[in-house]
Scaffold this active site. Structure first.
Site, PDB file in Angstrom:
ATOM      1  N   SER A   1      -7.196 -48.465  13.695  1.00 48.31           N
ATOM      2  CA  SER A   1      -7.667 -47.183  13.564  1.00 48.31           C
ATOM      3  C   SER A   1      -6.703 -46.153  14.146  1.00 48.31           C
ATOM      4  O   SER A   1      -6.514 -45.158  13.422  1.00 48.31           O
ATOM      5  CB  SER A   1      -9.012 -46.986  14.248  1.00 48.31           C
ATOM      6  OG  SER A   1     -10.025 -47.803  13.746  1.00 48.31           O
TER       7      SER A   1
ATOM      8  N   GLU B   1      -4.954 -44.985   4.220  1.00 46.36           N
ATOM      9  CA  GLU B   1      -3.581 -44.379   4.792  1.00 46.36           C
ATOM     10  C   GLU B   1      -2.499 -45.502   4.883  1.00 46.36           C
ATOM     11  O   GLU B   1      -2.996 -46.597   5.333  1.00 46.36           O
ATOM     12  CB  GLU B   1      -3.776 -43.816   6.214  1.00 46.36           C
ATOM     13  CG  GLU B   1      -4.722 -42.497   5.962  1.00 46.36           C
ATOM     14  CD  GLU B   1      -5.009 -41.866   7.313  1.00 46.36           C
ATOM     15  OE1 GLU B   1      -4.082 -41.110   7.902  1.00 46.36           O
ATOM     16  OE2 GLU B   1      -5.958 -42.081   7.808  1.00 46.36           O
TER      17      GLU B   1
ATOM     18  N   HIS C   1      -4.726 -48.049   6.829  1.00 44.23           N
ATOM     19  CA  HIS C   1      -5.930 -47.845   7.540  1.00 44.23           C
ATOM     20  C   HIS C   1      -6.892 -47.496   6.480  1.00 44.23           C
ATOM     21  O   HIS C   1      -6.918 -46.274   5.644  1.00 44.23           O
ATOM     22  CB  HIS C   1      -5.516 -46.324   8.394  1.00 44.23           C
ATOM     23  CG  HIS C   1      -6.717 -45.948   8.917  1.00 44.23           C
ATOM     24  ND1 HIS C   1      -7.248 -44.433   9.168  1.00 44.23           N
ATOM     25  CD2 HIS C   1      -7.903 -46.555   9.555  1.00 44.23           C
ATOM     26  CE1 HIS C   1      -8.525 -44.310   9.690  1.00 44.23           C
ATOM     27  NE2 HIS C   1      -8.439 -45.724  10.014  1.00 44.23           N
TER      28      HIS C   1
ATOM     29  N   ASN D   1      -7.241 -39.362  11.367  1.00 44.75           N
ATOM     30  CA  ASN D   1      -8.116 -39.518  12.623  1.00 44.75           C
ATOM     31  C   ASN D   1      -7.500 -38.112  13.417  1.00 44.75           C
ATOM     32  O   ASN D   1      -8.095 -37.750  14.203  1.00 44.75           O
ATOM     33  CB  ASN D   1      -7.876 -40.545  13.483  1.00 44.75           C
ATOM     34  CG  ASN D   1      -9.063 -41.463  12.953  1.00 44.75           C
ATOM     35  OD1 ASN D   1     -10.281 -40.965  12.932  1.00 44.75           O
ATOM     36  ND2 ASN D   1      -8.908 -42.707  12.748  1.00 44.75           N
TER      37      ASN D   1
END
Ligand SMILES: NC(=O)c1ccc[n+]([C@@H]2O[C@H](COP(=O)([O-])OP(=O)(O)OC[C@H]3O[C@@H](n4cnc5c(N)ncnc54)[C@H](O)[C@@H]3O)[C@@H](O)[C@H]2O)c1
Length: 306
Positions: free
Chosen positions: A112, A145, A133, A184
């Protein structure tokens, strides 16, 4: 894209969903896990998802659970790991994987937030490694990603971009391996200010969520912030930033308000209270609302491309 042999390491929440997407795209997939019950249930979970979504149930026949790591990865063209979010575990796992795969097998981590460079630094052939990701659930959220490190070869990058696009995902190329990648970083920039608004008594937690969901959140799925900035004008955006940026939260550490919640055992759904209170009924209502929303969006995507 030609059929590939794919190995997924970790059959948890993300791993079984990633295996499902690749199998549905026609690839042969092996899946492995240290915990027997997680591995044994992987195909049943995939079948239930395929059923629920009205996808081809035959896809599950292309997923082979294999208990032994070496046997699971030996013939793979591509290996992706989705084990626990722990740097030393992932480093050790890739060291093991590299002993059993051929020289051209591409290796990916679904971490993550851990920098891919740190996970892959011990590999003998670092040019074959990168980050991928995915977002939960992998079979409903389109974006993946694709994170390049300073060592990733163009061939490795191209393979991953093509593999995910051909499987119906939207690959996003992350050109520098920074913590949190793109998604994120953006998400937690917003969460930092959300926490600060509550901490400073500007509004309560429910109001923060409502302002996002009923205002700019309504547009976010079809209008990104930079498109939005262009739409209103970069000059207006500059004027807004001059006024607002000096005032919004820019602390480089987690908020003391969040630290206090955790210290008090207010852990969110798992303890019944976090920023807000959560009965088990409220929790399942919200979970189901999110799932329905994502399923509807996927159906709309499918209709608009067919
Ligand atoms: N859950 C999410 O929303 C999400 C989203 C994107 C990325 N990720 C990342 O994906 C990874 C997996 O997350 P998850 O939510 O699927 O976790 P999970 O706990 O559901 O699954 C992890 C699985 O890995 C297995 N495992 C642990 N060590 C192993 C090993 N050495 N070999 C084989 N299997 C092993 C566990 O038994 C478990 O089944 C993590 O790095 C996480 O940060 C999670």
């Amino acid at each position: 894209m030609a059929k590939a042999r794919i190995a997924v390491v970790g059959a948890g929440l993300m791993g079984h969903g990633i295996a499902q997407v690749f199998a549905l795209a026609g690839h042969d997939v092996t899946i492995t896990d240290l915990v027997k019950s997680n591995l044994d249930s992987a195909r049943a979970r995939i079948l239930a998802n395929l059923n629920d979504l009205g996808d081809d149930q035959q896809a599950v026949e292309r997923v082979a659970p294999v208990a032994d790591l070496a046997a699971a990865v030996r013939d793979a063209d591509y290996v992706v790991e989705a084990v626990l979010e722990d740097l030393s575990l992932k480093q050790k796992l890739f060291a093991d994987i590299e002993k059993h795969v051929g020289p051209n097998t591409i290796l990916a981590s679904n971490t993550s937030v851990i920098p891919i460079t740190k996970i892959m630094e011990g590999l003998a052939r670092r040019e074959r490694a990168l980050g991928t990701h995915w977002w939960n659930p992998p079979f409903l959220v389109p974006l993946v990603e694709i994170i390049e490190t300073e060592w990733t070869s163009p061939k490795t990058l191209n393979f991953a971009m093509t593999l995910h696009a051909a499987a119906g995902k939207m690959p996003a190329h992350v050109k520098k391996d920074v913590p949190g990648f793109i998604g994120n970083r953006l998400q937690h920039a917003l969460w930092r200010e959300a926490v600060a608004l509550v901490e400073q008594g500007i509004c309560d937690a429910e109001t923060v969520d409502n302002v996002i969901k009923a205002a700019f959140g309504r547009r976010l799925a079809v209008l990104g912030p930079l498109e939005n900035a262009d739409m209103v004008g970069t000059d207006l955006t500059l004027a807004i930033h001059k006024t607002v940026l000096p005032d919004i939260d820019s602390r480089r550490a987690p908020s003391p308000y969040l630290e206090k919640l955790v210290k008090e055992g207010k852990l969110g759904f798992k303890s019944g209270e976090g920023f807000r209170k959560w009965s088990s009924e409220k929790q399942s209502q919200l979970r189901s609302k999110v799932l329905q929303h994502l399923k509807k969006a996927r159906a709309e995507d499918t209709n608009s491309t067919s």
